[in-house]
Design an enzyme around this catalytic site. Structure first.
Site, short mmCIF file in Angstrom:
data_model
loop_
_atom_site.label_atom_id
_atom_site.label_comp_id
_atom_site.label_asym_id
_atom_site.label_seq_id
_atom_site.Cartn_x
_atom_site.Cartn_y
_atom_site.Cartn_z
CB SER A 124 4.83 3.83 3.77
OG SER A 124 4.51 3.41 2.48
CE1 TYR A 149 9.01 -0.48 4.24
CE2 TYR A 149 7.18 -0.63 2.71
CZ TYR A 149 8.08 0.14 3.42
OH TYR A 149 8.05 1.50 3.31
CE LYS A 153 8.16 2.17 6.96
NZ LYS A 153 9.13 2.92 7.77
C1 UD1 Z 1 7.19 0.22 -3.24
C2 UD1 Z 1 6.48 -0.61 -2.23
C3 UD1 Z 1 6.02 0.30 -1.13
C4 UD1 Z 1 7.24 0.97 -0.51
C5 UD1 Z 1 8.01 1.71 -1.59
C6 UD1 Z 1 9.34 2.24 -1.02
C7 UD1 Z 1 5.54 -2.50 -3.51
C8 UD1 Z 1 4.30 -3.18 -3.95
N1 UD1 Z 1 5.38 -1.33 -2.84
O1 UD1 Z 1 6.26 1.17 -3.74
O2 UD1 Z 1 5.34 -0.45 -0.15
O3 UD1 Z 1 6.81 1.87 0.47
O4 UD1 Z 1 8.31 0.85 -2.67
O5 UD1 Z 1 10.37 1.35 -1.12
O6 UD1 Z 1 6.62 -2.95 -3.79
N2 UD1 Z 1 7.68 -0.33 -11.79
C9 UD1 Z 1 7.95 -0.81 -13.06
N3 UD1 Z 1 9.19 -1.30 -13.32
C10 UD1 Z 1 10.18 -1.36 -12.39
C11 UD1 Z 1 9.91 -0.87 -11.09
C12 UD1 Z 1 8.65 -0.38 -10.83
O7 UD1 Z 1 7.08 -0.78 -13.93
O8 UD1 Z 1 11.29 -1.84 -12.69
C13 UD1 Z 1 6.36 0.23 -11.50
C14 UD1 Z 1 5.61 -0.49 -10.40
O9 UD1 Z 1 4.82 -1.52 -10.94
C15 UD1 Z 1 4.78 0.65 -9.83
C16 UD1 Z 1 5.63 1.91 -10.05
O10 UD1 Z 1 6.56 1.56 -11.05
O11 UD1 Z 1 3.59 0.78 -10.54
C17 UD1 Z 1 6.35 2.36 -8.82
O12 UD1 Z 1 7.07 1.24 -8.29
P1 UD1 Z 1 8.10 1.38 -7.09
O13 UD1 Z 1 9.03 2.49 -7.36
O14 UD1 Z 1 8.67 0.03 -6.81
O15 UD1 Z 1 7.20 1.87 -5.87
P2 UD1 Z 1 5.88 1.20 -5.24
O16 UD1 Z 1 5.67 -0.16 -5.72
O17 UD1 Z 1 4.78 2.16 -5.44
#
Ligand code: UD1
Length: 341
Positions: A124, A149, A153
């Site tokens: 990842s 988590y 990795k």
């Molecule tokens: C997350 C994990 C990452 C993991 C991946 C796969 C964290 C910090 N990172 O990635 O290590 O490999 O999931 O499971 O959790 N967002 C919103 N609202 C929401 C959900 C997300 O604004 O309800 C935003 C988050 O702040 C982020 C983006 O959307 O900026 C993507 O979030 P997400 O899909 O959870 O992925 P990551 O955080 O990048």
């Protein structure tokens, strides 16, 4: 035959379809802890071919060895099986170390015992943390993990590296996924989180479907053009194809060293608000969302330099963000409708 551990999961199931489309026989080993067996039927529906399936817990060394004994024609492994909820890993780190590290070690030992040399591993972009220079290349230094988590990795990559040094017959490719989203164009398989989704796109589609009232956008005060976080969102079918290419590279001995790793992303950074707006446009819906505070542990921005994967693997992301978000929306609607049939 290719053994895919975690093959009924989100990325695993899409990869099984692409492997079968490319002519491979596939064996799925999954404990069904975060997926459903009916995915096997759906894979068959899409590809016209039923993969072999074994319900097995790879934390159990004996059962892992039995699997390899039962299927003597396994020629390579794709190891997807792992837990992936960041928050849960903070609450219960031992579960994550036992599951993600324990199963990897068991699979490697079984491979060694049964003379299976090729493995593709799901890593990842979390290993980069918040990089100083963007986009990140494979040479970008890894950073200390922000969560158990993420640490699994990092440790898994280290285990694979050490193993590749000690056993030169092994051939290993780690694929560092950026943010996988979207679903198969058939709408028969897709991402199916348990309970309230942690990840952005399932939360978006569930909100649009009416299962959630409001999407929270975590922060609009980041140092980015619109203030929301930036990620590199990669279509899951494109990602699945990267695994097929990686497996062929190993089986055809085209690898340049016996431990290689590649960034698998689009090379494009997209903000959370851009995801919201693009989703609204392609789905022709209005998303109920609100800006809330930052989520702990989130990094501000990251996207991939993909030229190494493009030239060395001969793989490139093809799908547009529009079609990817539309595929996620189609899947959500089709899946929810199927539940009431
Ligand atoms: C997350 C994990 C990452 C993991 C991946 C796969 C964290 C910090 N990172 O990635 O290590 O490999 O999931 O499971 O959790 N967002 C919103 N609202 C929401 C959900 C997300 O604004 O309800 C935003 C988050 O702040 C982020 C983006 O959307 O900026 C993507 O979030 P997400 O899909 O959870 O992925 P990551 O955080 O990048």
């Amino acid at each position: 035959m290719i053994l895919t551990t975690g093959g009924t999961g989100y990325i695993g199931s899409h990869t099984v379809v692409e492997l079968q489309n490319a002519g491979f026989d596939v064996l799925i080993a999954d404990d069904l802890s975060n997926s459903k067996q009916e995915v096997v039927d759906r894979i068959e529906q899409i590809s016209g071919k039923r993969p072999f399936f074994e319900k097995v817990d790879l934390k159990n060394k004996e059962k892992t060895f039995e699997l390899f004994q039962k299927y003597p024609n396994i020629e390579a492994v794709i190891h997807f099986a792992a837990s992936k909820a960041v928050g849960e890993s903070v609450e219960n780190p031992l579960k994550y170390y036992e599951n993600n590290i324990g199963s990897l070690v068991n699979v490697l030992q079984a491979m060694q015992e049964y003379d299976v040399a090729s493995i593709v591993f799901s890593s990842s972009c979390t290993v980069y943390g918040q990089p100083e220079i963007l986009p990140v290349t494979e040479q970008t230094k890894r950073k200390a993990a922000e969560s158990p988590y993420g640490n699994t990795k990092m440790i898994s990559e280290d285990i694979l590296k050490d193993h590749s040094v000690s056993d030169k017959s092994f051939k290993i490719i780690a694929l560092r996924y950026f943010n996988p989203i979207g679903a198969h164009p058939s709408g028969l398989i897709g991402e199916l989180p348990n309970g309230i989704p942690n990840n952005l796109v399932p939360f978006v589609t569930q909100t649009a479907y009416g299962l959630r009232t409001t999407l929270s956008v975590f922060g609009n005060d980041y140092d980015t053009p619109d203030g929301s976080c930036i990620r590199d969102y990669i279509n899951v079918v494109d990602l699945a194809e990267a695994h097929v290419v990686a497996i062929k590279r190993l089986l055809e001995n085209k690898n340049k060293s016996n431990f290689e790793y590649f960034n698998i992303g689009t090379g494009q950074g997209v903000s959370v608000l851009e995801i919201v707006r693009t989703f609204e446009k392609v789905s022709n819906t209005k998303l109920n969302y609100q800006i809330v505070g930052r989520r702990a542990g989130d990094i501000e921005k990251i996207w991939a330099e993909t030229s190494f994967a493009n030239t060395e693997l001969g793989w490139k992301a093809k799908k547009t963000l529009n079609e990817t978000l539309l595929s996620a929306w189609n899947w959500e609607q089709k899946y929810r409708a199927s539940l009431t049939e």
